[in-house]
Design a protein around this motif. Structure first.
Motif, PDB file in Angstrom:
ATOM      1  N   MET A  52       0.849  -1.189   0.000  1.00 45.40           N
ATOM      2  CA  MET A  52       0.000   0.000   0.000  1.00 45.40           C
ATOM      3  C   MET A  52       0.886   1.241   0.000  1.00 45.40           C
ATOM      4  SD  MET A  52      -3.090   0.774   2.594  1.00 45.40           S
ATOM      5  CE  MET A  52      -4.548   1.248   1.752  1.00 45.40           C
ATOM      6  N   LYS A  53       0.536   2.198  -0.843  1.00 50.54           N
ATOM      7  CA  LYS A  53       1.319   3.423  -0.934  1.00 50.54           C
ATOM      8  C   LYS A  53       1.076   4.305   0.271  1.00 50.54           C
ATOM      9  CE  LYS A  53       1.310   3.429  -5.923  1.00 50.54           C
ATOM     10  NZ  LYS A  53       0.952   4.113  -7.137  1.00 50.54           N
ATOM     11  N   LYS A  54       2.054   5.079   0.614  1.00 50.06           N
ATOM     12  CA  LYS A  54       1.928   5.991   1.738  1.00 50.06           C
ATOM     13  C   LYS A  54       1.303   7.294   1.265  1.00 50.06           C
ATOM     14  CE  LYS A  54       5.961   4.242   4.158  1.00 50.06           C
ATOM     15  NZ  LYS A  54       5.525   3.357   5.071  1.00 50.06           N
ATOM     16  N   ALA A  55       0.651   7.999   2.197  1.00 48.73           N
ATOM     17  CA  ALA A  55       0.006   9.278   1.885  1.00 48.73           C
ATOM     18  C   ALA A  55       1.014  10.282   1.342  1.00 48.73           C
ATOM     19  CB  ALA A  55      -0.691   9.834   3.116  1.00 48.73           C
ATOM     20  N   ALA A  56       2.268  10.171   1.751  1.00 48.53           N
ATOM     21  CA  ALA A  56       3.294  11.113   1.287  1.00 48.53           C
ATOM     22  C   ALA A  56       3.449  11.052  -0.229  1.00 48.53           C
ATOM     23  CB  ALA A  56       4.619  10.816   1.976  1.00 48.53           C
ATOM     24  N   THR A  57       3.134   9.894  -0.823  1.00 47.50           N
ATOM     25  CA  THR A  57       3.206   9.749  -2.270  1.00 47.50           C
ATOM     26  C   THR A  57       2.284  10.754  -2.953  1.00 47.50           C
ATOM     27  OG1 THR A  57       3.592   7.401  -1.951  1.00 47.50           O
ATOM     28  CG2 THR A  57       2.955   8.097  -4.155  1.00 47.50           C
ATOM     29  N   TYR A  58       1.192  11.092  -2.310  1.00 47.13           N
ATOM     30  CA  TYR A  58       0.199  11.987  -2.894  1.00 47.13           C
ATOM     31  C   TYR A  58       0.218  13.376  -2.276  1.00 47.13           C
ATOM     32  CZ  TYR A  58      -1.480   7.409  -4.314  1.00 47.13           C
ATOM     33  OH  TYR A  58      -1.560   6.144  -4.818  1.00 47.13           O
ATOM     34  N   ALA A  59       1.270  13.707  -1.554  1.00 47.73           N
ATOM     35  CA  ALA A  59       1.347  15.027  -0.920  1.00 47.73           C
ATOM     36  C   ALA A  59       1.332  16.127  -1.971  1.00 47.73           C
ATOM     37  CB  ALA A  59       2.599  15.134  -0.061  1.00 47.73           C
ATOM     38  N   ASP A  60       1.877  15.844  -3.142  1.00 45.31           N
ATOM     39  CA  ASP A  60       1.872  16.785  -4.256  1.00 45.31           C
ATOM     40  C   ASP A  60       0.627  16.500  -5.095  1.00 45.31           C
ATOM     41  OD1 ASP A  60       2.255  18.096  -6.668  1.00 45.31           O
ATOM     42  OD2 ASP A  60       4.381  17.621  -6.791  1.00 45.31           O
ATOM     43  N   GLU A  61      -0.175  17.521  -5.334  1.00 38.72           N
ATOM     44  CA  GLU A  61      -1.420  17.335  -6.070  1.00 38.72           C
ATOM     45  C   GLU A  61      -1.176  16.773  -7.468  1.00 38.72           C
ATOM     46  OE1 GLU A  61      -4.474  20.427  -7.805  1.00 38.72           O
ATOM     47  OE2 GLU A  61      -4.893  20.087  -5.689  1.00 38.72           O
ATOM     48  N   SER A  62      -0.113  17.187  -8.116  1.00 37.49           N
ATOM     49  CA  SER A  62       0.156  16.693  -9.474  1.00 37.49           C
ATOM     50  C   SER A  62       0.453  15.193  -9.468  1.00 37.49           C
ATOM     51  CB  SER A  62       1.290  17.479 -10.136  1.00 37.49           C
ATOM     52  OG  SER A  62       2.483  17.334  -9.404  1.00 37.49           O
ATOM     53  N   ALA A  63       1.110  14.701  -8.415  1.00 32.36           N
ATOM     54  CA  ALA A  63       1.365  13.261  -8.302  1.00 32.36           C
ATOM     55  C   ALA A  63       0.056  12.502  -8.110  1.00 32.36           C
ATOM     56  CB  ALA A  63       2.309  12.982  -7.142  1.00 32.36           C
ATOM     57  N   LEU A  64      -0.832  13.068  -7.324  1.00 30.61           N
ATOM     58  CA  LEU A  64      -2.140  12.445  -7.106  1.00 30.61           C
ATOM     59  C   LEU A  64      -2.928  12.398  -8.415  1.00 30.61           C
ATOM     60  CD1 LEU A  64      -4.367  11.276  -5.317  1.00 30.61           C
ATOM     61  CD2 LEU A  64      -5.008  13.628  -4.715  1.00 30.61           C
ATOM     62  N   VAL A  65      -2.958  13.519  -9.129  1.00 31.10           N
ATOM     63  CA  VAL A  65      -3.696  13.578 -10.397  1.00 31.10           C
ATOM     64  C   VAL A  65      -3.110  12.588 -11.401  1.00 31.10           C
ATOM     65  CG1 VAL A  65      -4.280  15.041 -12.373  1.00 31.10           C
ATOM     66  CG2 VAL A  65      -4.514  15.935 -10.047  1.00 31.10           C
ATOM     67  N   SER A  66      -1.797  12.515 -11.487  1.00 31.48           N
ATOM     68  CA  SER A  66      -1.151  11.563 -12.411  1.00 31.48           C
ATOM     69  C   SER A  66      -1.547  10.130 -12.070  1.00 31.48           C
ATOM     70  CB  SER A  66       0.370  11.696 -12.343  1.00 31.48           C
ATOM     71  OG  SER A  66       0.768  12.946 -12.828  1.00 31.48           O
ATOM     72  N   SER A  67      -1.553   9.803 -10.799  1.00 27.23           N
ATOM     73  CA  SER A  67      -1.944   8.458 -10.371  1.00 27.23           C
ATOM     74  C   SER A  67      -3.411   8.187 -10.688  1.00 27.23           C
ATOM     75  CB  SER A  67      -1.688   8.271  -8.879  1.00 27.23           C
ATOM     76  OG  SER A  67      -0.314   8.325  -8.606  1.00 27.23           O
ATOM     77  N   LEU A  68      -4.249   9.192 -10.497  1.00 28.81           N
ATOM     78  CA  LEU A  68      -5.670   9.026 -10.806  1.00 28.81           C
ATOM     79  C   LEU A  68      -5.875   8.810 -12.304  1.00 28.81           C
ATOM     80  CD1 LEU A  68      -7.160  11.771  -8.475  1.00 28.81           C
ATOM     81  CD2 LEU A  68      -7.485   9.293  -8.241  1.00 28.81           C
ATOM     82  N   LYS A  69      -5.157   9.585 -13.098  1.00 24.62           N
ATOM     83  CA  LYS A  69      -5.282   9.438 -14.556  1.00 24.62           C
ATOM     84  C   LYS A  69      -4.758   8.086 -15.030  1.00 24.62           C
ATOM     85  CE  LYS A  69      -5.530  14.288 -15.801  1.00 24.62           C
ATOM     86  NZ  LYS A  69      -4.986  15.396 -16.594  1.00 24.62           N
TER      87      LYS A  69
END
Length: 183
Positions: free
Chosen positions: A1-18
């Motif tokens: 399971m990925k850590k929340a820190a992986t998504y601390a940057d909004e662009s990283a979160l959006v890239s993962s969602l896409k």
């Protein structure tokens, strides 16, 4: 399971969602569902219906994440607009009006007393403090349009001010909010 820190940057979160990463979606849901639910609940004034709209909103967010454009605003703003529009559409629907008319009086009293509960949910993301920095007339417009689900025309009628004034104040408030959020 990925850590929340992986998504601390909004662009990283959006890239993962896409990339259709379900863990990113779970993170998105866990971190934004309360704030979005608070806005939806305030518009539809029914916890059961708000839960349905929230679910529909997250399905729409998942299906349409590729249409998100960071140049037009933050991810949260984009999601908020999707959920707010779904809530407004629901509140205007014939089925919703019939359900509200047939509500038990005890349930209706509880709906009226939810305002403080919703304030706490939007406050945990810092939105309350940012909006409090607006001019009173701008704050009133944001409350009416974005949190209570009024259209510009309805706000104009409710506040007995010209439609053009409502639109000008909303636009000025949004510009001011962008500046405040950038700092």
């Amino acid at each position: 399971m990925k850590k929340a820190a992986t998504y601390a940057d909004e662009s990283a979160l959006v890239s993962s969602l896409k990339a259709r990463d379900r863990e990113a979606f779970n993170y998105l849901y866990d971190n934004y569902c309360n704030a979005l639910f608070g806005v939806i609940d305030r518009i539809v004034q029914s916890e059961e219906i708000a839960n349905d709209v929230l679910q529909e909103g997250f399905v729409k967010i998942w299906k349409n994440i590729d249409s998100y454009n960071k140049e037009k605003g933050s991810l949260f703003t984009w999601m908020l607009n999707i959920c707010r529009n779904l809530a407004i559409d629901t509140a205007r629907s014939k089925q919703y009006r019939q359900e509200i008319q047939n509500q038990n009086i005890d349930d209706y009293v509880n709906v009226v007393n939810k305002t403080e509960h919703v304030q706490v949910k939007t406050d945990h993301i810092g939105l309350k403090e940012v909006i409090a920095k607006l001019k009173p007339e701008q704050k009133l417009m944001i409350d009416k349009i974005y949190f209570e689900g009024y259209t510009h025309e309805e706000a104009s009628d409710e506040l007995n001010i010209p439609l053009g004034t409502v639109k000008t104040r909303v636009r000025a408030a949004i510009i001011q909010l962008r500046e405040l959020m950038a700092n």
